[in-house]
Design an enzyme around this catalytic site. Sequence first.
Site, PDB file in Angstrom:
ATOM      1  N   LYS A 115       0.829  -1.214   0.000  1.00 28.43           N
ATOM      2  CA  LYS A 115       0.000   0.000   0.000  1.00 28.43           C
ATOM      3  C   LYS A 115       0.862   1.263   0.000  1.00 28.43           C
ATOM      4  O   LYS A 115       0.597   2.195  -0.739  1.00 28.43           O
ATOM      5  CB  LYS A 115      -0.924   0.045   1.227  1.00 28.43           C
ATOM      6  CG  LYS A 115      -1.924  -1.082   1.315  1.00 28.43           C
ATOM      7  CD  LYS A 115      -2.906  -0.879   2.462  1.00 28.43           C
ATOM      8  CE  LYS A 115      -2.273  -0.857   3.825  1.00 28.43           C
ATOM      9  NZ  LYS A 115      -1.675  -2.116   4.267  1.00 28.43           N
ATOM     10  N   ARG A 140      -9.752   0.964   8.999  1.00 25.71           N
ATOM     11  CA  ARG A 140      -9.319  -0.398   9.290  1.00 25.71           C
ATOM     12  C   ARG A 140     -10.420  -1.206   9.971  1.00 25.71           C
ATOM     13  O   ARG A 140     -10.224  -2.385  10.250  1.00 25.71           O
ATOM     14  CB  ARG A 140      -8.112  -0.350  10.204  1.00 25.71           C
ATOM     15  CG  ARG A 140      -6.797  -0.704   9.495  1.00 25.71           C
ATOM     16  CD  ARG A 140      -5.765  -0.726  10.567  1.00 25.71           C
ATOM     17  NE  ARG A 140      -4.502  -1.304  10.324  1.00 25.71           N
ATOM     18  CZ  ARG A 140      -3.448  -0.660   9.826  1.00 25.71           C
ATOM     19  NH1 ARG A 140      -3.564   0.545   9.359  1.00 25.71           N
ATOM     20  NH2 ARG A 140      -2.287  -1.262   9.779  1.00 25.71           N
ATOM     21  N   ARG A 189      11.329  -8.162   3.404  1.00 26.03           N
ATOM     22  CA  ARG A 189      11.450  -6.704   3.507  1.00 26.03           C
ATOM     23  C   ARG A 189      12.251  -6.319   4.763  1.00 26.03           C
ATOM     24  O   ARG A 189      13.122  -5.461   4.713  1.00 26.03           O
ATOM     25  CB  ARG A 189      10.048  -6.082   3.561  1.00 26.03           C
ATOM     26  CG  ARG A 189      10.073  -4.574   3.417  1.00 26.03           C
ATOM     27  CD  ARG A 189       8.683  -4.014   3.279  1.00 26.03           C
ATOM     28  NE  ARG A 189       7.947  -4.037   4.535  1.00 26.03           N
ATOM     29  CZ  ARG A 189       6.688  -3.664   4.678  1.00 26.03           C
ATOM     30  NH1 ARG A 189       6.008  -3.258   3.643  1.00 26.03           N
ATOM     31  NH2 ARG A 189       6.093  -3.712   5.850  1.00 26.03           N
ATOM     32  N   ARG A 244      10.749  -0.920  12.564  1.00 26.26           N
ATOM     33  CA  ARG A 244       9.675  -0.443  13.430  1.00 26.26           C
ATOM     34  C   ARG A 244       9.547  -1.387  14.625  1.00 26.26           C
ATOM     35  O   ARG A 244       9.851  -2.579  14.505  1.00 26.26           O
ATOM     36  CB  ARG A 244       8.365  -0.436  12.637  1.00 26.26           C
ATOM     37  CG  ARG A 244       8.300   0.679  11.640  1.00 26.26           C
ATOM     38  CD  ARG A 244       7.191   0.535  10.640  1.00 26.26           C
ATOM     39  NE  ARG A 244       5.974  -0.150  11.060  1.00 26.26           N
ATOM     40  CZ  ARG A 244       4.905  -0.283  10.297  1.00 26.26           C
ATOM     41  NH1 ARG A 244       4.887   0.226   9.076  1.00 26.26           N
ATOM     42  NH2 ARG A 244       3.838  -0.907  10.722  1.00 26.26           N
ATOM     43  N   ARG A 281      -0.749  -8.403  13.595  1.00 22.78           N
ATOM     44  CA  ARG A 281      -1.233  -7.428  12.605  1.00 22.78           C
ATOM     45  C   ARG A 281      -2.048  -8.137  11.521  1.00 22.78           C
ATOM     46  O   ARG A 281      -3.068  -7.621  11.056  1.00 22.78           O
ATOM     47  CB  ARG A 281      -0.051  -6.670  11.981  1.00 22.78           C
ATOM     48  CG  ARG A 281       0.484  -5.587  12.913  1.00 22.78           C
ATOM     49  CD  ARG A 281       1.909  -5.200  12.622  1.00 22.78           C
ATOM     50  NE  ARG A 281       2.085  -4.529  11.354  1.00 22.78           N
ATOM     51  CZ  ARG A 281       3.274  -4.334  10.773  1.00 22.78           C
ATOM     52  NH1 ARG A 281       4.380  -4.766  11.345  1.00 22.78           N
ATOM     53  NH2 ARG A 281       3.354  -3.711   9.629  1.00 22.78           N
TER      54      ARG A 281
HETATM   55  P1  AMP Z   1       0.551   0.678   9.473  1.00 24.08           P
HETATM   56  O1  AMP Z   1       1.730   1.580   9.340  1.00 24.08           O
HETATM   57  O2  AMP Z   1      -0.612   1.100   8.628  1.00 24.08           O
HETATM   58  O3  AMP Z   1       0.892  -0.779   9.306  1.00 24.08           O
HETATM   59  O4  AMP Z   1       0.040   0.829  10.994  1.00 24.08           O
HETATM   60  C1  AMP Z   1       0.863   0.499  12.084  1.00 24.08           C
HETATM   61  C2  AMP Z   1       0.032   0.355  13.350  1.00 24.08           C
HETATM   62  O5  AMP Z   1      -0.625   1.598  13.632  1.00 24.08           O
HETATM   63  C3  AMP Z   1      -1.088  -0.651  13.265  1.00 24.08           C
HETATM   64  O6  AMP Z   1      -0.644  -1.982  13.524  1.00 24.08           O
HETATM   65  C4  AMP Z   1      -2.034  -0.140  14.340  1.00 24.08           C
HETATM   66  O7  AMP Z   1      -1.547  -0.433  15.641  1.00 24.08           O
HETATM   67  C5  AMP Z   1      -1.930   1.358  14.165  1.00 24.08           C
HETATM   68  N1  AMP Z   1      -2.915   1.862  13.181  1.00 24.08           N
HETATM   69  C6  AMP Z   1      -2.653   2.445  11.977  1.00 24.08           C
HETATM   70  N2  AMP Z   1      -3.783   2.798  11.355  1.00 24.08           N
HETATM   71  C7  AMP Z   1      -4.798   2.416  12.180  1.00 24.08           C
HETATM   72  C8  AMP Z   1      -6.209   2.482  12.099  1.00 24.08           C
HETATM   73  N3  AMP Z   1      -6.829   3.008  11.018  1.00 24.08           N
HETATM   74  N4  AMP Z   1      -6.926   1.992  13.132  1.00 24.08           N
HETATM   75  C9  AMP Z   1      -6.340   1.474  14.231  1.00 24.08           C
HETATM   76  N5  AMP Z   1      -5.008   1.356  14.373  1.00 24.08           N
HETATM   77  C10 AMP Z   1      -4.239   1.830  13.362  1.00 24.08           C
END
Ligand code: AMP
Length: 223
Positions: free
Chosen positions: A13, A88, A127, A139, A150
């Site tokens: 994404k 999400r 990755r 991270r 996740r």
């Molecule tokens: P990402 O970078 O999109 O993989 O997000 C990393 C982490 O941020 C996720 O595993 C969640 O803990 C939190 N997070 C990001 N976006 C959301 C969302 N829309 N709703 C809830 N938690 C989120």
Amino acid sequence: MRLILLGPPGAGKGTQAQRLVERFKIVQLSTGDMLRAAVKAATPVGLKAKDVMARGELVPDDVVVAIVADRIEEADARNGFILDGFPRTVPQAEALDRMLDQKGLALDAVIELKVDEGLLLKRIEKRIADMTARGEPLRPDDNPESLKKRLDAYRAQTAPVTGYYACKGVLRTVDGMASVEKVSADIAAVLDPPSGPSGRPAEKPAPGRRNADGKVDGWPSRP
Ligand code: AMP
């Protein structure tokens, strides 16, 4: 142009969002990036989100919805945006609908990057190995245990969001396992279908229909 990119972690994404940003001159609104910035700055939201994120669980809906509501008010989002990592959950999707309705705005498309879950973990592990080899920082949620969480969160809470948008008729699905170039091309095709002068999909002219020169029309040429 207002878009949503849906797909599990590791679906690509972020990479595709970057390309769409350049192409349409819109901003990428990644809730993951916003939350990581909040954690780094130790804001009240960041303090709430830090441990939840490290475990690979989802931050509460009200927290994320409030962040997005503020962010889409900013001047750089007026031209359009691409949401990456949001919504999400179905309640987040409903909250986004209400936000857009209040502003008289609509989504142009919701693009789902479909991936083979069996290969996803391998892809993410590669990755992580590549980033480690390049000396890039990982991270806190880039570890096998959080990754599994996740993916579980995606299956349980985010996968139903695709059904929500499918019912609204705005969901477009692209094969996320193809090369980055091919995925970009497929997204472009989804966003710019060949269209006739009306803007509607081009139709084959009626057989034998003649144009102004008396010649039989052929297929409309694709731009
Ligand atoms: P990402 O970078 O999109 O993989 O997000 C990393 C982490 O941020 C996720 O595993 C969640 O803990 C939190 N997070 C990001 N976006 C959301 C969302 N829309 N709703 C809830 N938690 C989120």
